[in-house]
Design an enzyme around this catalytic site. Structure first.
Site, PDB file in Angstrom:
ATOM      1  N   ASP A 155       0.842  -1.195   0.000  1.00 46.27           N
ATOM      2  CA  ASP A 155       0.000   0.000   0.000  1.00 46.27           C
ATOM      3  C   ASP A 155       0.879   1.248   0.000  1.00 46.27           C
ATOM      4  O   ASP A 155       1.992   1.223  -0.530  1.00 46.27           O
ATOM      5  CB  ASP A 155      -0.933  -0.037   1.218  1.00 46.27           C
ATOM      6  CG  ASP A 155      -2.311   0.536   0.921  1.00 46.27           C
ATOM      7  OD1 ASP A 155      -2.378   1.733   0.599  1.00 46.27           O
ATOM      8  OD2 ASP A 155      -3.307  -0.208   1.010  1.00 46.27           O
ATOM      9  N   HIS A 199      -3.687   5.738   3.316  1.00 42.20           N
ATOM     10  CA  HIS A 199      -4.445   4.557   2.910  1.00 42.20           C
ATOM     11  C   HIS A 199      -3.869   3.274   3.502  1.00 42.20           C
ATOM     12  O   HIS A 199      -4.602   2.404   3.983  1.00 42.20           O
ATOM     13  CB  HIS A 199      -4.449   4.496   1.385  1.00 42.20           C
ATOM     14  CG  HIS A 199      -5.379   3.507   0.778  1.00 42.20           C
ATOM     15  ND1 HIS A 199      -4.992   2.240   0.428  1.00 42.20           N
ATOM     16  CD2 HIS A 199      -6.684   3.609   0.444  1.00 42.20           C
ATOM     17  CE1 HIS A 199      -6.018   1.596  -0.104  1.00 42.20           C
ATOM     18  NE2 HIS A 199      -7.061   2.402  -0.103  1.00 42.20           N
ATOM     19  N   SER A 204     -11.344  -1.126  -0.917  1.00 44.45           N
ATOM     20  CA  SER A 204     -10.036  -1.168  -0.249  1.00 44.45           C
ATOM     21  C   SER A 204     -10.166  -1.643   1.183  1.00 44.45           C
ATOM     22  O   SER A 204      -9.219  -2.184   1.760  1.00 44.45           O
ATOM     23  CB  SER A 204      -9.387   0.217  -0.243  1.00 44.45           C
ATOM     24  OG  SER A 204      -8.680   0.466  -1.416  1.00 44.45           O
TER      25      SER A 204
END
Length: 764
Positions: free
Chosen positions: A198, A263, A448
């Site tokens: 990520d 994220h 996600s």
């Protein structure tokens, strides 16, 4: 800042954690009001195409022996640097060597052409196994932990539902994953490692205390990395913000101005945040360890960096990087973009799963077909659900999806987002600020955040049964899933196979959202039982097919308790229309028993075909894999034109036949439409419908005939054929003598009569 999930290298799909630029209305409320949804980024086409390609050479290719190098760096691996050789051989200007990726794989660049064109040129070389664009991907976006319960007061967190997605399902919140039933058996093992590919991580977040292994930063491009350098051993997330000025010009022009997403911190928290520590939140797999691998930075990251990280995570050597001493059993990839699976990903996935690592990938957030690499065979692709169990309006869908899990939804058109995916995050809009948690105001939505719940479940499964293979884990997650709500329950139309039009909220089917809703408790029970029962694993060669084409189904990866063998395989077509071919021949039936571990299915009709596999082992124990849905698309008919005269002359009537046209599958040709699309003064069509018509030649020259056929599915196919008419040959006169038949007048009359009558000539 609104947080969404999914990484899109090529375009901004979903910024799970990021403050996005555009807010889309992705789901309709019963009152037809727009619901808050995943912020949509601007398109990916933004970044300039720099001519960047991943190349893999064939085994034994001569170019390898000529170009292999071995760096003085002890961590570098021997590999190809063949740009000079190929530049000369293929005539490619400015072709330059990039990083070595393996003993047969490297990156190449050329400023003289775009990536697609460069890949096509390199792929044409006889020593190249494949060459693919090095694309960019972007983010897709009862413990004592105080944020876990539902019914939170506003002074604790604005998200009253707390970690609703981990709770047991009820009549209102139907998609919750039932984590507590899994935790009753195992909370995970510290020997199980989950790699999180990520944007990196904020290692100082209190819910990561004692949970992190030393990861790695695989982002090779300095500008993308945003931390002052390229690859290094620090996977910390420095932020991935894009300013308005950067969006207007320069390296990140058109990428979309946005705040930092954090994220990777969010996805990691959902998988393995510290639990029962009286702090913050609970993770899906509380006791496993996390391996943060940074592959995304500003405006995403390159495929080559992601693929290197996948391989390294599984314990495979990567040039320039010290070997990973803590190989992962599960890899989470909440990233992707549109497009088909490339050969580069296919190879990497095969290598990684062969090492025993299960790969979980977010399906994507466009409401369209599943993106890549989620659409690659061998991974667990995860679609997103609303709290009520219907498809999240933004979630991608299609037959590639394995399972569905909560992705969050707001319900409200404004104000608090009622079902945000609470997770670890950071308050910084650019660089790091205060470590915190997402909530109903700074909310997180997207597939996600569905994928980490599945990755955490897979980690619990392998914790309780280390013998499970990636294929068995996927099969058990699917076979233990809860069924989707029906259209009668939801009041929402059923999802259909994806088209070019976005599908918002819809009622999931097993052909569009996977086998069902994730049930972590049931999956862990199934994993535990696999010690004494067989696990049926069905692996299709494809999950979509055209009518009349074949799909191979194999059960060779089925898992058995020690000392047992499989005695029988039962293959069933339980829905749709298809036939199964086995060792005993082709049988049109709803059930075909075969002693083979592999069968071939022929798709017969458009729509969805469902196949079921049951295996029985030598002890008499049986196991059924979750039904696999294959999406069968109708194929347009192929139009064909045949002529009965190969070299016609003026005055000939040529018969045109469309009987060679063919419809796909069980469809039939129902109509023929003929027309002239060129040379209408040269010839005349004697009719416009029917399987056969005549074409009368009137003058010297060429005419183009078009035939359009329509089949019983309403699909059409068109073709054209050019017919050239030559000057009519002379009839010729007799020899000597002066009879009437030899006179010029008589010869002229015969010629006129001959021209007036249609002629048939032998085909040539």
């Amino acid at each position: 800042m609104n947080h969404t999930g999914w990484t899109n290298w090529t375009h901004k799909a979903w910024l799970a954690c990021s403050a996005a630029v555009l807010l889309a209305t992705v789901a309709a409320l019963p009152a037809q009001a727009a619901e808050q949804g995943v912020p949509r980024g601007v398109g990916a086409a933004a970044l300039a195409d720099t001519g960047r390609v991943i190349v893999k050479f064939k085994s034994g290719a001569g170019v390898l022996s000529r170009s292999n190098i071995l760096s003085a760096n002890a961590t570098a691996k021997a590999g190809p640097q063949a740009a000079s050789t190929l530049a000369t051989r293929l005539g490619i200007a400015s072709l330059a060597d990039g990083r070595v990726m393996s003993d047969r794989m490297q990156i190449m660049t050329s400023s003289a052409m775009g990536s697609q064109a460069l890949a096509a040129r390199l792929a044409a070389d006889s020593e190249v196994e494949w060459a693919v664009v090095d694309g960019r991907r972007r983010v897709l976006a009862a413990p004592n932990d105080p944020l876990y319960p539902s019914g939170l007061s506003s002074n604790v967190n604005s998200l009253a539902a707390g970690q609703w997605y981990l709770h047991a399902p009820d009549s209102t919140v139907k998609s919750s994953v039932n984590a507590e039933n899994a935790w009753a058996l195992t909370q995970g093992s510290s020997s199980v490692v989950v790699a999180v590919l990520d944007t990196g991580i904020r290692p100082d977040h209190p819910d990561f205390a004692g949970k992190l292994l030393s990861g790695y930063d695989f982002v090779s491009d300095t500008a993308t990395a945003n931390d002052g350098g390229g690859r290094d051993s620090d996977p910390s997330d420095p932020g991935d913000w894009i300013t308005s000025a950067e969006d207007a010009s320069g390296t990140f022009k058109g990428c979309g101005a946005e705040n930092s997403s954090w994220h990777g911190t969010q996805t990691a928290g959902l998988i393995g945040a510290a639990t029962n520590n009286a702090t913050g939140m609970a993770g899906m797999a509380p006791n496993v360890l996390l391996l943060p691998l940074r592959v995304l930075g500003k405006c995403g990251g390159y495929d080559s960096d992601i693929i290197d990280a996948m391989r390294w995570a599984a314990g495979i050597s990567v040039s320039g990087v010290a070997d990973n001493t803590h190989p992962a059993k599960v890899i989470n990839m909440s990233l992707g973009s549109s497009g088909s699976c490339t050969a580069a990903y296919e190879d990497a996935i095969a290598d990684v799963t062969a090492k025993g690592a299960t790969i979980v990938v977010a399906a994507g957030n466009d409401g369209l077909a599943v993106g890549t690499p989620a659409n690659c065979a061998g991974v667990i692709a995860v679609a997103g659900l609303r709290h009520a169990g219907t498809k999240s309006g933004f979630s991608d869908l299609g037959p590639e999806v394995s399972i569905a899990a909560p992705a969050g939804n707001c319900v409200n058109a404004s104000g608090a987002c009622l079902y945000s995916m609470l997770s670890t995050t950071n308050s910084g809009t650019q660089g790091p600020g205060t470590n915190t948690y997402s909530d109903a105001i700074n909310y997180a939505l997207g597939t996600s955040f569905s994928a980490p719940l599945v990755a955490g479940t897979a980690a619990l499964m392998v914790s309780i049964n280390p013998s499970l293979t990636p294929a068995a884990i996927r099969s058990l997650i699917r076979s233990s899933a809860r069924t989707f709500p029906t259209t009668a329950d939801s009041g929402v139309a059923a999802c259909t196979q994806p088209t070019s039009t976005e599908q918002t909220e819809c009622t999931c089917t097993t052909g569009t959202c996977g086998a069902g809703m994730l049930d972590a408790g049931a999956a862990v029970v199934a994993a535990q039982n696999a010690n004494s029962q067989p696990v049926a694993v069905m692996s299709p060669s494809a999950v979509s097919a055209a009518m009349g084409s074949t799909v191979t189904l194999t059960a060779g990866s089925s898992l058995l308790p020690a000392g047992r063998t499989i005695q029988t395989y039962l293959w069933q077509v339980t829905g749709g229309s298809a036939s199964i071919a086995s060792a005993t021949g082709r049988a049109q039936a709803l059930a075909t028993t075969s002693s083979n571990a592999s069968v071939t299915l022929t798709a017969l009709d458009e729509g969805e075909t469902t196949v079921q596999l049951t295996v029985t082992d030598s002890s008499g124990a049986s196991s059924a894999a979750a039904a696999q849905t294959l999406a069968v698309s109708a194929v347009a008919p192929a139009a064909a034109i045949a002529v009965d005269i190969g070299s016609p002359e003026v005055g000939d009537a040529v018969t045109l036949s469309g009987t060679g046209s063919a419809a796909a599958g069980s469809a039939t040709i129902v109509s023929y439409a003929w027309s002239l699309v060129g040379g209408s003064t040269i010839a005349t069509l004697q009719g416009s419908t029917g399987a056969q018509v005549d074409l009368q030649g009137n003058a010297v020259g060429s005419v183009t005939v078009q035939l359009t056929v329509t089949d019983s599915n309403g699909l059409t196919g068109t073709t054209t054929r050019t017919v050239t008419f030559a000057k009519a040959s002379s009839s010729g006169g007799g020899g000597g003598g002066g009879g009437a038949a030899g006179s010029p007048v008589w010869a002229a009359l015969l010629l006129l009569i001959g021209l007036a009558l249609p002629r048939r000539r032998a085909g040539r």
